[in-house]
Design an enzyme around this catalytic site. Structure first.
Site, short mmCIF file in Angstrom:
data_model
loop_
_atom_site.label_atom_id
_atom_site.label_comp_id
_atom_site.label_asym_id
_atom_site.label_seq_id
_atom_site.Cartn_x
_atom_site.Cartn_y
_atom_site.Cartn_z
N ARG A 186 0.83 -1.21 0.00
CA ARG A 186 0.00 0.00 0.00
C ARG A 186 0.87 1.26 0.00
O ARG A 186 0.42 2.33 -0.37
CB ARG A 186 -0.85 0.05 1.28
CG ARG A 186 -2.01 -0.91 1.32
CD ARG A 186 -2.57 -1.00 2.73
NE ARG A 186 -3.07 0.25 3.29
CZ ARG A 186 -4.27 0.77 3.05
NH1 ARG A 186 -5.09 0.16 2.23
NH2 ARG A 186 -4.65 1.89 3.61
N ARG A 225 9.86 5.51 -3.28
CA ARG A 225 10.25 6.40 -4.39
C ARG A 225 11.69 6.83 -4.29
O ARG A 225 12.17 7.14 -3.20
CB ARG A 225 9.42 7.69 -4.35
CG ARG A 225 7.95 7.49 -4.49
CD ARG A 225 7.29 8.83 -4.78
NE ARG A 225 5.85 8.69 -4.68
CZ ARG A 225 5.13 9.15 -3.67
NH1 ARG A 225 5.71 9.80 -2.68
NH2 ARG A 225 3.83 8.97 -3.67
N ARG A 272 -8.88 -6.27 13.58
CA ARG A 272 -8.16 -5.40 14.49
C ARG A 272 -9.09 -4.27 14.86
O ARG A 272 -9.84 -3.76 14.02
CB ARG A 272 -6.89 -4.84 13.84
CG ARG A 272 -5.84 -5.88 13.59
CD ARG A 272 -5.34 -6.54 14.84
NE ARG A 272 -4.47 -5.66 15.64
CZ ARG A 272 -4.01 -5.97 16.84
NH1 ARG A 272 -4.36 -7.11 17.41
NH2 ARG A 272 -3.22 -5.13 17.48
N ARG A 297 0.05 5.85 16.40
CA ARG A 297 0.25 7.18 15.82
C ARG A 297 -0.53 8.23 16.60
O ARG A 297 -1.42 7.89 17.38
CB ARG A 297 -0.12 7.22 14.34
CG ARG A 297 -1.51 6.72 14.01
CD ARG A 297 -1.70 6.55 12.49
NE ARG A 297 -2.83 5.66 12.22
CZ ARG A 297 -3.11 5.14 11.04
NH1 ARG A 297 -2.36 5.38 9.99
NH2 ARG A 297 -4.16 4.34 10.89
N GLU A 322 -3.64 6.82 18.96
CA GLU A 322 -4.31 5.64 18.41
C GLU A 322 -3.65 4.37 18.94
O GLU A 322 -2.44 4.20 18.81
CB GLU A 322 -4.21 5.72 16.88
CG GLU A 322 -4.99 4.68 16.15
CD GLU A 322 -4.99 4.93 14.64
OE1 GLU A 322 -5.00 6.10 14.20
OE2 GLU A 322 -4.95 3.94 13.90
N TYR A 328 -9.90 -5.15 3.09
CA TYR A 328 -9.20 -3.92 3.50
C TYR A 328 -9.36 -2.88 2.39
O TYR A 328 -8.43 -2.52 1.69
CB TYR A 328 -7.73 -4.28 3.72
CG TYR A 328 -6.85 -3.23 4.40
CD1 TYR A 328 -7.35 -2.02 4.85
CD2 TYR A 328 -5.49 -3.48 4.57
CE1 TYR A 328 -6.53 -1.09 5.47
CE2 TYR A 328 -4.66 -2.56 5.19
CZ TYR A 328 -5.18 -1.36 5.63
OH TYR A 328 -4.35 -0.45 6.23
N ASP A 376 -10.00 0.77 0.73
CA ASP A 376 -9.89 2.21 0.94
C ASP A 376 -11.24 2.84 0.59
O ASP A 376 -12.07 2.22 -0.06
CB ASP A 376 -8.81 2.79 0.02
CG ASP A 376 -7.41 2.55 0.56
OD1 ASP A 376 -7.28 2.38 1.79
OD2 ASP A 376 -6.46 2.52 -0.24
N1 UDP Z 1 3.48 1.03 7.71
C1 UDP Z 1 4.67 0.96 8.37
N2 UDP Z 1 5.19 2.09 8.95
C2 UDP Z 1 4.54 3.27 8.91
C3 UDP Z 1 3.31 3.34 8.21
C4 UDP Z 1 2.81 2.19 7.64
O1 UDP Z 1 5.28 -0.09 8.46
O2 UDP Z 1 5.04 4.25 9.47
C5 UDP Z 1 2.94 -0.22 7.11
C6 UDP Z 1 2.27 -1.10 8.12
O3 UDP Z 1 2.52 -2.44 7.78
C7 UDP Z 1 0.80 -0.78 7.93
C8 UDP Z 1 0.74 -0.53 6.44
O4 UDP Z 1 1.97 0.06 6.13
O5 UDP Z 1 -0.01 -1.83 8.34
C9 UDP Z 1 -0.40 0.36 6.00
O6 UDP Z 1 -0.35 1.54 6.75
P1 UDP Z 1 -1.38 2.70 6.59
O7 UDP Z 1 -0.97 3.76 7.54
O8 UDP Z 1 -1.51 3.03 5.17
O9 UDP Z 1 -2.71 2.02 7.09
P2 UDP Z 1 -4.10 2.69 7.44
O10 UDP Z 1 -4.26 2.44 8.87
O11 UDP Z 1 -3.96 4.14 7.13
O12 UDP Z 1 -5.10 1.96 6.60
#
Ligand code: UDP
Length: 372
Positions: free
Chosen positions: A170, A174, A247, A278, A304, A352, A354
């Protein structure tokens, strides 16, 4: 009598209801919560639209979805650029040249690429079989250890070796200086909040709040020819094949008497020890201003915490690992036999999704169901 009873007023339900009504159908929307909008629900606190069920940043490559949502809200120019905090060291996300420079001191894309290749080679991964191997093959071991492992294991409560690789794909990687978390062509936050956008979709449609479908199924089913069910698929069948794993997330919201707590909408705490995953500072989704363009004196933050779902909790994320995917397939067979009921959305399809994908799937369903 209604043509459709829509169970759940989140995005899937609201989009379906809006389209069905536009095509002349009689629709009743119910929700067990006392508010509409499902998990995109926002509530105004101290003049700030707080994302009560977690941060939602709209992004899509699908022009028809963008054209659709912008009929119900004007979007601002918010671009998601989360910051990762690893034990007080800050890194840019997603993984890009700023991240690589901070991590290794590399300056050029060639140097960054060489570093990733070297670490990938050392780890001996050719075909990644799980999230850990996928992550290392994308960004190397240093970034995996500092920015991925702890965060992912907190978020999912499982070792990275037991998680599907697709979760990490996801995130873009880059070799350019670009902190935009998404590759999507269209991105932003609805001005005035998501609740207002969903209220606009549901304009003129009967909505009953605080109504639990599963508790009153028999009477409610009598009201309509068909049911659009957007709740959890295993709950619909009373968990009779066992429960799917989800989850859940818990938020600790705090109003602070200062204008700026962390200088960014999202800061991820990527170490294993910090208990939260976060912190969201909601005002930055709208540039720290109210709708009249004034600076807001206070701020609202949400810590969170991720936890394993148990009956009674709010399910947020389906755990699409092997066990759950198999179990979902069994539930799906049961769902196909329920001729009057259509299952949709993140919980109804255990996917999952979006936001844009959910809207797209609701629009596709409308086309299939209502194009006569
Ligand atoms: N992820 C990570 N570090 C970060 C942010 C995301 O390893 O700082 C990984 C982690 O495996 C997570 C996945 O990317 O489950 C998707 O994160 P995202 O924040 O996109 O998930 P959301 O909760 O926003 O759907």
């Amino acid at each position: 009598m209604y043509d459709y009873l829509v169970v759940g007023s989140g995005l899937f339900g609201a989009v379906f209801a809006q389209q069905a009504k536009a095509k002349g159908k009689m629709v009743l929307v119910i929700d067990k919560r006392n508010n509409i909008a499902g998990n995109v629900y926002t509530e105004k606190i101290e003049g700030i639209n707080v994302h009560i069920y977690g941060a939602h940043i709209f992004h899509t490559n699908l022009k028809h979805v963008w054209d659709y949502v912008t009929k119900f809200a004007e979007f601002n120019r918010f671009t998601n650029s989360p910051v990762a905090n690893y034990k007080g060291e800050l890194f840019s996300l997603p993984f890009n040249m700023y991240t690589f420079n901070k991590m290794w001191g590399v300056v050029t894309p060639e140097e960054a690429e060489a570093k990733i290749e070297e670490q990938k080679h050392k780890a001996g991964i050719s075909e990644p079989k799980n999230l850990e191997e996928q992550a290392i093959s994308l960004v190397g071991t240093d970034i995996y250890e500092k920015l991925i492992k702890g965060y992912t294991e907190k978020q999912w409560g499982r070792p990275c070796t037991e998680l599907p690789a697709f979760i990490i794909t996801r995130l873009p990687v880059r070799l350019t200086f670009d902190n935009n978390y998404f590759n999507a062509l269209y991105q932003g936050i609805p001005i005035g909040g998501y609740t207002k956008m969903v209220a606009n979709m549901l304009d003129g449609i009967e909505v009953r709040l605080g109504v639990d479908y599963l508790e009153n199924k028999e009477e409610l089913d009598k009201l309509a020819d068909k049911v659009i069910y957007t709740g959890a698929i295993d709950a619909y069948f009373d968990y009779k094949l066992g429960n799917l794993e989800y989850r859940s997330v818990r938020f600790e919201n705090e109003v602070l008497d200062k204008p700026n707590f962390q200088g960014n909408a999202a800061v991820n705490y990527t170490d294993r020890e910090t208990p939260w995953t976060r912190i969201i500072e909601h005002k930055w989704f709208e540039f720290g201003k109210d709708e009249a363009g004034n600076d807001l004196p206070k701020t609202v933050i949400s810590r969170e915490y991720s936890s394993e779902w148990k009956v009674g909790d709010e399910p947020y994320y389906p755990v699409n690992d092997e066990r759950n995917s198999k179990l979902y397939a069994e539930y799906k067979k049961l769902a196909e036999v329920e001729s009057k009921v259509i299952f949709g959305g993140r919980l109804g399809e255990y996917k999952y999704y979006d936001m844009d994908a959910v809207i797209d799937s609701a629009l596709k369903l409308v086309e299939k169901e209502l194009n006569d």
